[in-house]
Scaffold this motif. Structure first.
Motif, PDB file in Angstrom:
ATOM      1  N   GLY A  29       0.792  -1.218   0.000  1.00 35.61           N
ATOM      2  CA  GLY A  29       0.000   0.000   0.000  1.00 35.61           C
ATOM      3  C   GLY A  29       0.826   1.271   0.000  1.00 35.61           C
ATOM      4  N   LEU A  30       2.027   1.221  -0.581  1.00 37.19           N
ATOM      5  CA  LEU A  30       2.922   2.370  -0.585  1.00 37.19           C
ATOM      6  C   LEU A  30       3.049   2.970  -1.985  1.00 37.19           C
ATOM      7  CD1 LEU A  30       5.835   0.862   1.556  1.00 37.19           C
ATOM      8  CD2 LEU A  30       4.110   2.518   2.338  1.00 37.19           C
ATOM      9  N   THR A  31       3.172   4.285  -2.042  1.00 39.01           N
ATOM     10  CA  THR A  31       3.508   4.936  -3.300  1.00 39.01           C
ATOM     11  C   THR A  31       5.030   4.839  -3.493  1.00 39.01           C
ATOM     12  OG1 THR A  31       3.878   7.114  -2.318  1.00 39.01           O
ATOM     13  CG2 THR A  31       1.618   6.571  -2.987  1.00 39.01           C
ATOM     14  N   GLN A  32       5.479   5.179  -4.684  1.00 38.99           N
ATOM     15  CA  GLN A  32       6.918   5.179  -4.925  1.00 38.99           C
ATOM     16  C   GLN A  32       7.617   6.171  -4.002  1.00 38.99           C
ATOM     17  OE1 GLN A  32       7.147   6.009  -9.133  1.00 38.99           O
ATOM     18  NE2 GLN A  32       6.807   3.861  -9.716  1.00 38.99           N
ATOM     19  N   LYS A  33       7.022   7.347  -3.803  1.00 39.96           N
ATOM     20  CA  LYS A  33       7.626   8.348  -2.931  1.00 39.96           C
ATOM     21  C   LYS A  33       7.671   7.866  -1.490  1.00 39.96           C
ATOM     22  CE  LYS A  33       7.439  13.195  -1.507  1.00 39.96           C
ATOM     23  NZ  LYS A  33       7.783  12.849  -0.120  1.00 39.96           N
ATOM     24  N   GLN A  34       6.591   7.236  -1.034  1.00 40.65           N
ATOM     25  CA  GLN A  34       6.565   6.746   0.341  1.00 40.65           C
ATOM     26  C   GLN A  34       7.630   5.678   0.572  1.00 40.65           C
ATOM     27  OE1 GLN A  34       2.427   5.591   0.408  1.00 40.65           O
ATOM     28  NE2 GLN A  34       1.819   7.395   1.611  1.00 40.65           N
ATOM     29  N   LEU A  35       7.771   4.765  -0.395  1.00 36.36           N
ATOM     30  CA  LEU A  35       8.803   3.740  -0.255  1.00 36.36           C
ATOM     31  C   LEU A  35      10.182   4.386  -0.304  1.00 36.36           C
ATOM     32  CD1 LEU A  35       9.715   0.833   0.008  1.00 36.36           C
ATOM     33  CD2 LEU A  35       9.553   0.611  -2.481  1.00 36.36           C
ATOM     34  N   GLY A  36      10.357   5.350  -1.199  1.00 38.82           N
ATOM     35  CA  GLY A  36      11.639   6.046  -1.278  1.00 38.82           C
ATOM     36  C   GLY A  36      11.999   6.720   0.029  1.00 38.82           C
ATOM     37  N   ASP A  37      11.020   7.349   0.668  1.00 38.18           N
ATOM     38  CA  ASP A  37      11.263   8.008   1.955  1.00 38.18           C
ATOM     39  C   ASP A  37      11.696   6.995   3.014  1.00 38.18           C
ATOM     40  OD1 ASP A  37      10.606  10.459   0.887  1.00 38.18           O
ATOM     41  OD2 ASP A  37       8.537  10.436   1.629  1.00 38.18           O
ATOM     42  N   ILE A  38      11.075   5.841   3.016  1.00 39.25           N
ATOM     43  CA  ILE A  38      11.418   4.799   3.988  1.00 39.25           C
ATOM     44  C   ILE A  38      12.839   4.297   3.759  1.00 39.25           C
ATOM     45  CG2 ILE A  38      10.897   2.436   4.744  1.00 39.25           C
ATOM     46  CD1 ILE A  38       7.945   3.045   4.084  1.00 39.25           C
ATOM     47  N   LEU A  39      13.207   4.154   2.482  1.00 39.29           N
ATOM     48  CA  LEU A  39      14.512   3.589   2.138  1.00 39.29           C
ATOM     49  C   LEU A  39      15.631   4.634   2.105  1.00 39.29           C
ATOM     50  CD1 LEU A  39      13.496   1.254  -0.852  1.00 39.29           C
ATOM     51  CD2 LEU A  39      13.540   0.737   1.595  1.00 39.29           C
ATOM     52  N   ASN A  40      15.240   5.918   2.235  1.00 39.12           N
ATOM     53  CA  ASN A  40      16.192   7.024   2.118  1.00 39.12           C
ATOM     54  C   ASN A  40      16.726   7.162   0.686  1.00 39.12           C
ATOM     55  OD1 ASN A  40      17.468   9.265   3.249  1.00 39.12           O
ATOM     56  ND2 ASN A  40      19.350   8.111   3.702  1.00 39.12           N
ATOM     57  N   TYR A  41      15.840   6.888  -0.275  1.00 40.54           N
ATOM     58  CA  TYR A  41      16.109   7.135  -1.688  1.00 40.54           C
ATOM     59  C   TYR A  41      14.980   7.991  -2.227  1.00 40.54           C
ATOM     60  CZ  TYR A  41      19.545   3.292  -1.612  1.00 40.54           C
ATOM     61  OH  TYR A  41      20.624   2.492  -1.345  1.00 40.54           O
ATOM     62  N   THR A  42      15.127   8.505  -3.431  1.00 41.19           N
ATOM     63  CA  THR A  42      14.051   9.298  -4.008  1.00 41.19           C
ATOM     64  C   THR A  42      12.970   8.382  -4.593  1.00 41.19           C
ATOM     65  OG1 THR A  42      15.067   9.395  -6.213  1.00 41.19           O
ATOM     66  CG2 THR A  42      15.692  11.109  -4.627  1.00 41.19           C
ATOM     67  N   GLY A  43      11.741   8.915  -4.639  1.00 43.77           N
ATOM     68  CA  GLY A  43      10.671   8.167  -5.287  1.00 43.77           C
ATOM     69  C   GLY A  43      10.958   7.978  -6.757  1.00 43.77           C
ATOM     70  N   SER A  44      11.660   8.936  -7.346  1.00 42.23           N
ATOM     71  CA  SER A  44      12.027   8.828  -8.758  1.00 42.23           C
ATOM     72  C   SER A  44      12.927   7.619  -8.997  1.00 42.23           C
ATOM     73  CB  SER A  44      12.748  10.109  -9.204  1.00 42.23           C
ATOM     74  OG  SER A  44      13.242   9.975 -10.516  1.00 42.23           O
ATOM     75  N   LEU A  45      13.886   7.385  -8.094  1.00 43.60           N
ATOM     76  CA  LEU A  45      14.760   6.232  -8.243  1.00 43.60           C
ATOM     77  C   LEU A  45      13.965   4.932  -8.145  1.00 43.60           C
ATOM     78  CD1 LEU A  45      17.622   5.004  -8.492  1.00 43.60           C
ATOM     79  CD2 LEU A  45      17.712   5.007  -5.992  1.00 43.60           C
ATOM     80  N   VAL A  46      13.050   4.877  -7.198  1.00 42.02           N
ATOM     81  CA  VAL A  46      12.189   3.692  -7.068  1.00 42.02           C
ATOM     82  C   VAL A  46      11.454   3.451  -8.378  1.00 42.02           C
ATOM     83  CG1 VAL A  46      10.193   2.695  -5.897  1.00 42.02           C
ATOM     84  CG2 VAL A  46      11.919   3.941  -4.571  1.00 42.02           C
ATOM     85  N   GLY A  47      10.912   4.528  -8.967  1.00 46.78           N
ATOM     86  CA  GLY A  47      10.196   4.397 -10.236  1.00 46.78           C
ATOM     87  C   GLY A  47      11.093   3.928 -11.366  1.00 46.78           C
ATOM     88  N   GLN A  48      12.316   4.422 -11.419  1.00 48.80           N
ATOM     89  CA  GLN A  48      13.239   4.015 -12.475  1.00 48.80           C
ATOM     90  C   GLN A  48      13.614   2.545 -12.348  1.00 48.80           C
ATOM     91  OE1 GLN A  48      16.226   7.109 -11.705  1.00 48.80           O
ATOM     92  NE2 GLN A  48      15.888   7.865 -13.765  1.00 48.80           N
ATOM     93  N   ILE A  49      13.755   2.067 -11.117  1.00 51.62           N
ATOM     94  CA  ILE A  49      14.069   0.643 -10.923  1.00 51.62           C
ATOM     95  C   ILE A  49      12.862  -0.219 -11.281  1.00 51.62           C
ATOM     96  CG2 ILE A  49      14.635  -1.111  -9.186  1.00 51.62           C
ATOM     97  CD1 ILE A  49      16.354   1.004  -7.789  1.00 51.62           C
ATOM     98  N   GLU A  50      11.672   0.248 -10.905  1.00 52.73           N
ATOM     99  CA  GLU A  50      10.459  -0.512 -11.219  1.00 52.73           C
ATOM    100  C   GLU A  50      10.215  -0.616 -12.718  1.00 52.73           C
ATOM    101  OE1 GLU A  50       7.071   1.002  -9.183  1.00 52.73           O
ATOM    102  OE2 GLU A  50       7.712   0.239  -7.219  1.00 52.73           O
ATOM    103  N   THR A  51      10.701   0.341 -13.476  1.00 53.63           N
ATOM    104  CA  THR A  51      10.484   0.330 -14.930  1.00 53.63           C
ATOM    105  C   THR A  51      11.733  -0.117 -15.686  1.00 53.63           C
ATOM    106  OG1 THR A  51      10.985   2.709 -14.960  1.00 53.63           O
ATOM    107  CG2 THR A  51       8.658   2.065 -14.895  1.00 53.63           C
ATOM    108  N   ALA A  52      12.672  -0.731 -14.961  1.00 50.05           N
ATOM    109  CA  ALA A  52      13.883  -1.311 -15.569  1.00 50.05           C
ATOM    110  C   ALA A  52      14.742  -0.281 -16.280  1.00 50.05           C
ATOM    111  CB  ALA A  52      13.513  -2.456 -16.522  1.00 50.05           C
ATOM    112  N   ARG A  53      14.695   0.969 -15.814  1.00 48.21           N
ATOM    113  CA  ARG A  53      15.541   2.009 -16.390  1.00 48.21           C
ATOM    114  C   ARG A  53      16.757   2.297 -15.520  1.00 48.21           C
ATOM    115  NH1 ARG A  53      12.779   6.767 -16.353  1.00 48.21           N
ATOM    116  NH2 ARG A  53      11.045   5.940 -15.136  1.00 48.21           N
TER     117      ARG A  53
END
Length: 275
Positions: A29-53
């Motif tokens: 139930g997490l957004t990319q930004k929320q997961l990024g905040d938890i991991l101390n990474y940006t939500g953008s990075l989470v999105g790039q990994i999720e889309t294989a970029r």
């Protein structure tokens, strides 16, 4: 509605990783930004990994596993991802490194990849090509995780004194790299010997090479060219290179004296300069 890239998890290890990361995140139930905040990474990075970029790192994977309660799934997958990102001609070498019980290498021009720092690795990889440099550097450094195994290989590097003076990446990078080599001064399973200028003509003049020894398989010799690798189990080649390596180790300074030389070069050539 925002377009969401749909990955085919069977397309590649990187696509499979991105697919699983998104599945686990959405199940939590997490957004990319929320997961990024938890991991101390940006939500953008989470999105790039999720889309294989973007290629994930072991550190990212460990944090994501802990946050998403995935029982080490992403940490296991990242090993496959990183292996798949190596140049095709080098993947067999990475497998040899992972299986070997002992690795002996002579390096004529630069520090072996298994002992490189991030800055030094980035400088060598980016000498002619800056494309995806961060990802390619992370992939090279990931090979060093073989030293974290329960039974890591014994690693022995004979390096020419000239390589200590080859200024790769600038003074700060070289100082950091030589300091990194000194970290292994009292580590019995990782040994560094410097072949000094005073050795004169030596059996390694024809170039760098690496010997891989295994618990039961034959010894393999590996040499490298531009964009190609050449592993060989030919008995004559193995015997020749083994003899060369024995003579190189004999001609090199002891690990203790090598550390002293490295320390001297680090301070004299790459130390702080007075204004």
């Amino acid at each position: 509605m925002t377009h969401i890239n749909v990955l085919d998890p069977g397309a590649s290890p990187l696509d499979y990783y991105g697919y699983e990361l998104r599945r686990l995140r959405e199940a939590s139930g997490l957004t990319q930004k929320q997961l990024g905040d938890i991991l101390n990474y940006t939500g953008s990075l989470v999105g790039q990994i999720e889309t294989a970029r973007k290629v994930p790192t072991p550190e990212f994977s460990e944090r994501a596993d802990a946050a998403l309660g995935s029982d080490g799934l992403l940490s296991r997958l990242v090993e496959l991802v990183l292996r798949s990102q190596l140049p095709a001609w080098f993947r067999q070498v990475a497998e040899l490194e992972a299986r070997a019980t002992e690795i002996g290498t002579f390096q004529a021009n630069m520090v072996h990849g298994l002992l490189q720092t991030r800055a030094y690795a980035g400088a060598t990889l980016g000498a002619l090509d800056q494309t995806d440099l961060d990802d390619r550097t992370a992939v090279r450094l990931a090979r060093q995780r073989i030293f974290e195994k329960t039974k890591p290989p014994v690693f022995w590097m004979v390096i020419s004194e000239a390589a200590l003076y080859q200024e790769i990446g600038g003074r700060e990078t070289m100082r950091g790299q030589l300091a990194h080599l000194l970290n292994f001064e009292h580590t019995p399973r990782i040994n560094v010997q410097v072949l000094p200028y005073s050795a004169g003509a030596h059996p390694g003049l024809t170039g760098s090479f690496t010997l891989f020894r295994f618990a039961s398989d034959p010894v393999i010799v590996y040499t490298e060219g531009y964009g190609s690798g050449h592993p060989s189990a030919n008995p004559d080649t193995v015997q020749d290179c083994s003899l060369r390596y024995d003579h190189l180790r004999a001609a090199a300074l002891s690990p203790k004296d090598s550390a002293e030389l490295i320390r001297g070069v680090m301070e004299d050539r790459y130390g702080e300069q007075l204004a």
